[in-house]
Design a protein around this motif. Structure first.
Motif, PDB file in Angstrom:
ATOM      1  N   VAL A  48      15.764   0.584   0.063  1.00  0.00           N
ATOM      2  CA  VAL A  48      14.760   0.604   1.130  1.00  0.00           C
ATOM      3  C   VAL A  48      15.396   0.009   2.378  1.00  0.00           C
ATOM      4  O   VAL A  48      15.858  -1.134   2.355  1.00  0.00           O
ATOM      5  CB  VAL A  48      13.499  -0.184   0.728  1.00  0.00           C
ATOM      6  CG1 VAL A  48      12.444  -0.085   1.821  1.00  0.00           C
ATOM      7  CG2 VAL A  48      12.950   0.332  -0.590  1.00  0.00           C
ATOM      8  N   ILE A  49      15.448   0.792   3.457  1.00  0.00           N
ATOM      9  CA  ILE A  49      16.142   0.337   4.656  1.00  0.00           C
ATOM     10  C   ILE A  49      15.188  -0.112   5.758  1.00  0.00           C
ATOM     11  O   ILE A  49      15.625  -0.721   6.735  1.00  0.00           O
ATOM     12  CB  ILE A  49      17.076   1.448   5.200  1.00  0.00           C
ATOM     13  CG1 ILE A  49      16.287   2.697   5.570  1.00  0.00           C
ATOM     14  CG2 ILE A  49      18.152   1.776   4.177  1.00  0.00           C
ATOM     15  CD1 ILE A  49      17.141   3.789   6.182  1.00  0.00           C
ATOM     16  N   ASP A  50      13.880   0.182   5.620  1.00  0.00           N
ATOM     17  CA  ASP A  50      12.944  -0.246   6.662  1.00  0.00           C
ATOM     18  C   ASP A  50      11.532  -0.227   6.088  1.00  0.00           C
ATOM     19  O   ASP A  50      11.235   0.529   5.155  1.00  0.00           O
ATOM     20  CB  ASP A  50      13.027   0.668   7.885  1.00  0.00           C
ATOM     21  CG  ASP A  50      12.321   0.071   9.088  1.00  0.00           C
ATOM     22  OD1 ASP A  50      12.046  -1.150   9.072  1.00  0.00           O
ATOM     23  OD2 ASP A  50      12.025   0.810  10.048  1.00  0.00           O
ATOM     24  N   ALA A  51      10.672  -1.081   6.663  1.00  0.00           N
ATOM     25  CA  ALA A  51       9.263  -1.142   6.283  1.00  0.00           C
ATOM     26  C   ALA A  51       8.456  -1.539   7.505  1.00  0.00           C
ATOM     27  O   ALA A  51       8.878  -2.397   8.286  1.00  0.00           O
ATOM     28  CB  ALA A  51       9.037  -2.133   5.139  1.00  0.00           C
ATOM     29  N   SER A  52       7.308  -0.895   7.678  1.00  0.00           N
ATOM     30  CA  SER A  52       6.478  -1.211   8.838  1.00  0.00           C
ATOM     31  C   SER A  52       5.859  -2.595   8.728  1.00  0.00           C
ATOM     32  O   SER A  52       5.666  -3.274   9.731  1.00  0.00           O
ATOM     33  CB  SER A  52       5.380  -0.146   8.998  1.00  0.00           C
ATOM     34  OG  SER A  52       4.594  -0.057   7.810  1.00  0.00           O
ATOM     35  N   HIS A  53       5.525  -3.033   7.511  1.00  0.00           N
ATOM     36  CA  HIS A  53       4.995  -4.383   7.270  1.00  0.00           C
ATOM     37  C   HIS A  53       5.490  -4.859   5.911  1.00  0.00           C
ATOM     38  O   HIS A  53       5.747  -4.070   5.008  1.00  0.00           O
ATOM     39  CB  HIS A  53       3.456  -4.393   7.274  1.00  0.00           C
ATOM     40  CG  HIS A  53       2.841  -3.909   8.551  1.00  0.00           C
ATOM     41  ND1 HIS A  53       2.562  -2.578   8.776  1.00  0.00           N
ATOM     42  CD2 HIS A  53       2.471  -4.562   9.675  1.00  0.00           C
ATOM     43  CE1 HIS A  53       2.035  -2.432   9.974  1.00  0.00           C
ATOM     44  NE2 HIS A  53       1.969  -3.616  10.534  1.00  0.00           N
ATOM     45  N   GLY A  54       5.602  -6.152   5.770  1.00  0.00           N
ATOM     46  CA  GLY A  54       5.873  -6.734   4.454  1.00  0.00           C
ATOM     47  C   GLY A  54       7.304  -6.575   3.989  1.00  0.00           C
ATOM     48  O   GLY A  54       8.241  -6.422   4.774  1.00  0.00           O
ATOM     49  N   GLU A  55       7.463  -6.573   2.663  1.00  0.00           N
ATOM     50  CA  GLU A  55       8.773  -6.591   2.032  1.00  0.00           C
ATOM     51  C   GLU A  55       9.406  -5.204   1.981  1.00  0.00           C
ATOM     52  O   GLU A  55       8.725  -4.180   2.035  1.00  0.00           O
ATOM     53  CB  GLU A  55       8.657  -7.152   0.609  1.00  0.00           C
ATOM     54  CG  GLU A  55       8.126  -8.571   0.529  1.00  0.00           C
ATOM     55  CD  GLU A  55       9.106  -9.580   1.119  1.00  0.00           C
ATOM     56  OE1 GLU A  55      10.321  -9.299   1.091  1.00  0.00           O
ATOM     57  OE2 GLU A  55       8.652 -10.632   1.580  1.00  0.00           O
ATOM     58  N   LEU A  56      10.753  -5.211   1.857  1.00  0.00           N
ATOM     59  CA  LEU A  56      11.499  -3.966   1.680  1.00  0.00           C
ATOM     60  C   LEU A  56      11.615  -3.680   0.188  1.00  0.00           C
ATOM     61  O   LEU A  56      12.623  -4.001  -0.452  1.00  0.00           O
ATOM     62  CB  LEU A  56      12.887  -4.078   2.315  1.00  0.00           C
ATOM     63  CG  LEU A  56      12.937  -4.347   3.820  1.00  0.00           C
ATOM     64  CD1 LEU A  56      14.384  -4.508   4.271  1.00  0.00           C
ATOM     65  CD2 LEU A  56      12.273  -3.227   4.594  1.00  0.00           C
ATOM     66  N   ASP A  57      10.583  -3.062  -0.416  1.00  0.00           N
ATOM     67  CA  ASP A  57      10.606  -2.782  -1.843  1.00  0.00           C
ATOM     68  C   ASP A  57       9.922  -1.450  -2.125  1.00  0.00           C
ATOM     69  O   ASP A  57       9.100  -0.968  -1.340  1.00  0.00           O
ATOM     70  CB  ASP A  57       9.943  -3.914  -2.641  1.00  0.00           C
ATOM     71  CG  ASP A  57       8.552  -4.250  -2.116  1.00  0.00           C
ATOM     72  OD1 ASP A  57       8.037  -3.501  -1.267  1.00  0.00           O
ATOM     73  OD2 ASP A  57       7.982  -5.268  -2.541  1.00  0.00           O
ATOM     74  N   ILE A  58      10.280  -0.863  -3.265  1.00  0.00           N
ATOM     75  CA  ILE A  58       9.744   0.432  -3.682  1.00  0.00           C
ATOM     76  C   ILE A  58       9.834   0.500  -5.207  1.00  0.00           C
ATOM     77  O   ILE A  58      10.682  -0.153  -5.823  1.00  0.00           O
ATOM     78  CB  ILE A  58      10.522   1.605  -3.035  1.00  0.00           C
ATOM     79  CG1 ILE A  58       9.725   2.920  -3.098  1.00  0.00           C
ATOM     80  CG2 ILE A  58      11.872   1.768  -3.687  1.00  0.00           C
ATOM     81  CD1 ILE A  58       8.637   3.013  -2.091  1.00  0.00           C
TER      82      ILE A  58
END
Length: 228
Positions: A48-58
């Motif tokens: 995960v290289i970007d997130a609009s809010h919160g943690e970088l997880d998937i």
């Protein structure tokens, strides 16, 4: 849920490679399909290289053609998996962001499907039997050249894949740095606004200390009455 079918394109060494960057909306799941033959090796790496809010997880799942889950990751930033296919059919690769309510994730993944055996062996053996022992030296040279070309191709593919992964890491670090810079700028603007408000309030109260009590209260409230 949206499904994307990925078509297979085999190179001269019978290896398929695909890398992609895509976004997964909050509460959604993105799935990819790829046809794999038995005994082929599935090598996939994601992050995960970007997130609009919160943690970088998937969350990630790899399932075989009959729907059996082979690999399952829950809320991870990045991971890599290698699996040897046992069935012939479309394998499913799903990236799940259903646990997020507001955060949209940008995911990069690199998929490689390859075989362990060289595709040139059977061809070289057949040609050697047809041409006889007189062509043994020639076939050995051709085999050496084909093996060298295969090794060069594999090394170039490995270098390209490593560059793609490093580029994805760089994109993730850049997004984190830009997000941190935006937060620092926002916090600094709030601090400046609070400092200005406190300074204006202090100036007002200090100025009021040097005014006469009558001018501060009575004259301002009933100026017409005092003038009489």
């Amino acid at each position: 849920m949206r499904y994307i079918f990925v078509t297979a394109i085999f190179s001269v060494v019978f290896a398929y490679e695909k890398d992609m960057t895509f976004t997964v909306s909050a509460g959604n799941t993105e799935c990819f399909y790829h046809k794999v033959l038995p005994n082929e090796i599935i090598d996939i790496e994601y992050q995960v290289i970007d997130a609009s809010h919160g943690e970088l997880d998937i969350s990630f799942q790899l399932a075989d053609p009959v729907g059996r889950v082979i690999v399952a990751d829950y809320k991870k930033q990045d991971n890599a998996h290698r699996h040897t296919a046992a069935l012939n059919g479309d394998y499913r690769f799903c990236f799940d962001n259903s646990f997020s309510t507001f955060s949209q994730k940008t995911v990069f993944f690199d998929l490689m499907v390859e075989t362990e055996d060289s595709p040139y062996n059977d061809y070289d053996d057949d040609k050697e039997m047809e041409m006889g022992n007189a062509a043994e030296t020639y076939m050995m040279r051709v085999k050496d050249i084909s093996e060298s070309v295969s090794r060069v191709k594999e090394h170039v593919s490995a270098a390209k894949r490593l560059q793609d992964l490093l580029s994805a890491h760089e994109a993730r670090d850049r997004n984190l740095a830009e997000d941190m810079c935006a937060r620092v700028l926002q916090w600094s603007l709030w601090q400046i606004a609070v400092m200005l408000l406190v300074g204006i309030t202090q100036v007002f109260f200090v100025k009021s200390l040097f005014e006469e009590p009558s001018s501060r209260s009575v004259k301002k409230l009933i100026p017409n009455f005092l003038s009489q």
